[in-house]
Design a protein around this motif. Structure first.
Motif, mmCIF file in Angstrom:
data_model
loop_
_atom_site.group_PDB
_atom_site.id
_atom_site.type_symbol
_atom_site.label_atom_id
_atom_site.label_comp_id
_atom_site.label_asym_id
_atom_site.label_seq_id
_atom_site.Cartn_x
_atom_site.Cartn_y
_atom_site.Cartn_z
ATOM 1 N N GLU A 87 0.830 -1.212 0.000
ATOM 2 C CA GLU A 87 0.000 0.000 0.000
ATOM 3 C C GLU A 87 0.862 1.259 0.000
ATOM 4 O OE1 GLU A 87 -3.977 -1.106 2.505
ATOM 5 O OE2 GLU A 87 -2.064 -1.358 3.550
ATOM 6 N N ASP A 90 2.470 1.934 -3.386
ATOM 7 C CA ASP A 90 1.515 2.478 -4.347
ATOM 8 C C ASP A 90 1.434 3.997 -4.230
ATOM 9 O OD1 ASP A 90 -0.815 2.355 -6.231
ATOM 10 O OD2 ASP A 90 -1.897 3.039 -4.460
ATOM 11 N N ARG A 94 2.821 6.483 -7.139
ATOM 12 C CA ARG A 94 1.879 7.330 -7.870
ATOM 13 C C ARG A 94 2.090 8.819 -7.606
ATOM 14 N NH1 ARG A 94 -3.473 6.955 -7.082
ATOM 15 N NH2 ARG A 94 -3.563 5.502 -5.344
ATOM 16 N N SER A 171 -8.508 6.930 0.564
ATOM 17 C CA SER A 171 -9.216 5.972 -0.274
ATOM 18 C C SER A 171 -10.548 6.544 -0.721
ATOM 19 C CB SER A 171 -9.455 4.666 0.482
ATOM 20 O OG SER A 171 -8.230 4.041 0.772
ATOM 21 N N THR A 174 -14.392 3.788 -4.654
ATOM 22 C CA THR A 174 -14.043 2.767 -5.639
ATOM 23 C C THR A 174 -12.941 1.857 -5.118
ATOM 24 O OG1 THR A 174 -12.356 4.171 -6.657
ATOM 25 C CG2 THR A 174 -14.598 4.329 -7.530
ATOM 26 N N ARG A 176 -9.819 2.845 -4.797
ATOM 27 C CA ARG A 176 -8.526 3.353 -5.247
ATOM 28 C C ARG A 176 -8.236 4.658 -4.526
ATOM 29 N NH1 ARG A 176 -6.171 6.566 -9.456
ATOM 30 N NH2 ARG A 176 -4.236 5.627 -10.238
ATOM 31 N N SER A 177 -7.089 4.730 -3.871
ATOM 32 C CA SER A 177 -6.742 5.933 -3.125
ATOM 33 C C SER A 177 -6.568 7.110 -4.066
ATOM 34 C CB SER A 177 -5.457 5.709 -2.328
ATOM 35 O OG SER A 177 -4.391 5.373 -3.193
ATOM 36 N N LYS A 178 -6.901 8.300 -3.564
ATOM 37 C CA LYS A 178 -6.761 9.521 -4.352
ATOM 38 C C LYS A 178 -5.912 10.512 -3.565
ATOM 39 C CE LYS A 178 -11.272 10.192 -4.855
ATOM 40 N NZ LYS A 178 -11.922 8.946 -4.376
ATOM 41 N N ASP A 369 -6.004 13.218 -11.469
ATOM 42 C CA ASP A 369 -7.317 12.588 -11.616
ATOM 43 C C ASP A 369 -8.397 13.652 -11.827
ATOM 44 O OD1 ASP A 369 -9.445 10.843 -11.647
ATOM 45 O OD2 ASP A 369 -8.776 9.695 -9.892
ATOM 46 N N GLU A 418 -12.452 -1.199 -1.049
ATOM 47 C CA GLU A 418 -11.039 -1.560 -1.018
ATOM 48 C C GLU A 418 -10.841 -2.945 -0.400
ATOM 49 O OE1 GLU A 418 -8.627 1.188 1.115
ATOM 50 O OE2 GLU A 418 -6.748 0.350 0.366
ATOM 51 N N ARG A 421 -12.096 -5.513 -2.816
ATOM 52 C CA ARG A 421 -11.144 -5.728 -3.909
ATOM 53 C C ARG A 421 -10.036 -6.692 -3.475
ATOM 54 N NH1 ARG A 421 -7.742 -0.811 -6.529
ATOM 55 N NH2 ARG A 421 -6.874 -0.859 -4.438
#
Length: 506
Positions: A87, A90, A94, A171, A174, A176-178, A369, A418, A421
């Protein structure tokens, strides 16, 4: 207050001088130490606008690294200390972080080793500058000897109010973390608003148990002290005996935290042996606060109790005010603060509508994003929070429900998508649904409803162990129910409200 973090730091050194700032450092000495950090970051090859990730628990070095990043014209990227190596990698990848501070072995986990293992498995390189704290701190600082103070000061002077100060990853529904981006002027404005309502001053000693990686710990913690001259007292991990000892030893006056923090203090068998009389302010939220708890806190701790509401995209949107009665503090989140407008939208139900926020301190947007940003902030500038609430005639906000499935475990947001997923990667799982269920200690915990594929079987411990290896501890479901099916609507969406109702009925 000036509108960049470096300028505020310089102003604090001038205005508060020898007042305590951080551990043994005065505000004058804090500025000198931050300069040293900035020089070392420059020596490490980091350029203006580069991002610095910080994966460590609350400490004086965390504060120095964060302020040093701003002084060197970098953007801070805090990383949740509860994240696994996968985690954390990621977020670091990103955000394109060029530098990283990472704690050494902590709570039985070597995070740098976990990060290296994840990087090797994913084929992703680590940032060019990696500093392990605290073991590598002195060596890191020594690198800055080759960089003159004037160069660091020039970097600080070049920072503008609209530069991105921090990117805080959170998170989304969805799963997916932002990365939430905030400018210097915004981070400071919410900090100043919180400090003003809380009445922070150079006479205060603020015990920051809220994690610095969280928007509240960073902005209503570190930065609130910076703009007010209060002393920052970091605590790495909430430990009841140690917290009580710190309150007495350090004469702590301000202690924010979730409701469970205060009940843990008051209910501890050793509470009578500690002097907590220095406390003057407790600020809470993140969960329902019973009126009886507010009254008890005021009586047993002798402190003013306030509640507040915010989210990473807005930090502090509403807040109660000193003097508000116990019922107002318990049943509302206060009224608008930090320049925010609050209104109730049409989406919602019988208990109100969606809470919408607008103001100069709404996030700049989500990192890389634009689509998610456009979904969150409409054409008129209103941030759609996904929370359902209502406003009373005084403008005080009450949160009644959530449009999102998110629940709060021990003060930390958990997004079921999350967790679902992650469960999708467990061989034998055909479908899963995760909901939050009431818990007397943590507020809410996760319950996973799991449907196995034909010919496969699983046990609840297997499911929990699988999650534990891939998710931060607070995200791991506390209970698992294996089902032949979960309820769906006509379009195939899981009817989670039925699962929540079933769980509530026991």
């Amino acid at each position: 207050m000036t509108s960049t973090i470096p300028a505020n730091l310089i102003g604090a050194a001038r205005d508060f001088g020898t007042a305590p700032a951080l551990e043994r450092l005065t505000y004058e000495e804090l500025l000198a130490e931050v300069r040293r950090v900035a020089r070392a970051l420059i020596a490490g090859g980091l350029r203006p606008g580069d991002r610095l990730a910080l994966w460590a628990p609350n400490s004086a070095q965390w504060v120095l690294a964060a302020l040093g990043a701003s002084y060197a014209s970098l953007t801070l990227v805090p990383v949740n200390t509860r994240f696994t190596g996968v985690e954390a990698l990621d977020v670091i990848h990103r955000s394109d972080a060029r530098g990283l501070f990472v704690v050494g072995p902590f709570l039985g986990v070597d995070r740098l080793e976990a990060l290296r293992a994840a990087a090797a498995e994913e084929g992703i390189p680590l940032p060019q500058l990696v500093v392990q704290v605290p073991s590598g701190w002195d060596e890191f600082l020594s690198r800055g000897a080759t960089v003159p103070e004037s160069e660091a000061d020039a970097r600080a002077a070049a920072v503008t109010p609209d530069d991105v100060a921090d990117v805080l990853f959170t998170s989304g529904t969805t799963g997916r973390s932002k990365g939430v981006m905030s400018a210097h002027r915004q981070s400071l404005a919410v900090a100043a608003a919180w400090a003003a309502i809380a009445g922070l001053s150079p006479g205060d000693r603020y015990l920051v148990v809220n994690p610095f990686f969280n928007s509240f710990g960073l902005k209503a913690g570190i930065l609130a002290c910076l703009v007010s001259g209060a002393a920052i007292v970091p605590q790495a991990v909430f430990d009841v005996p140690r917290t009580m000892a710190l309150i007495g030893e350090q004469r702590i006056t301000v202690l924010p935290g979730p409701p469970t923090l205060y009940t843990s203090l008051m209910d501890h068998p050793g509470a009578a042996g500690h002097d907590l009389s220095s406390l003057r302010l407790a600020v809470t939220g993140a969960a329902t606060v019973p009126p009886a708890l507010v009254e008890r806190m005021r009586k047993e701790l002798g402190a003013e109790v306030l509640t507040a509401y915010g989210l990473t995209e807005a930090v502090v949107a509403t807040m109660c005010r000193p003097g508000d009665d116990a019922l107002t503090v318990a049943q509302t989140c206060g009224r608008a603060a930090a320049g925010f407008e609050v209104r109730i939208g049409e989406r919602g139900g019988q208990e109100g509508g969606e809470v919408l926020l607008r103001g100069p301190n709404t996030m700049l947007g989500y990192l890389d994003d634009p689509e998610a940003t456009a979904e969150a902030i409409d054409a008129d500038g209103w941030l759609h929070t996904g929370d359902i609430g209502r406003l009373d005639e005084r403008g005080y906000l009450t949160i009644t429900d959530r449009l999102k499935d998110m629940y709060i475990c021990g003060g930390f947001n958990v997004y079921p998508a999350e967790v679902e997923r992650a469960l999708a990667g467990l061989p034998g799982v055909a479908e899963s649904a995760v909901v939050g269920v009431a818990d007397p200690r943590l507020g809410e915990v996760g319950r996973a409803y799991v449907v196995c594929r034909p010919g496969h079987s699983l046990t609840a411990p297997e499911v929990i162990e699988f999650c534990r290896a891939r998710l931060a501890g607070y995200k791991v479901p506390r209970s698992v129910e294996l089902r032949a099916a979960v309820p769906h609507n006509a379009s195939g969406k899981v009817l989670k409200y039925l699962l929540r109702a079933e769980a509530a009925d026991g």
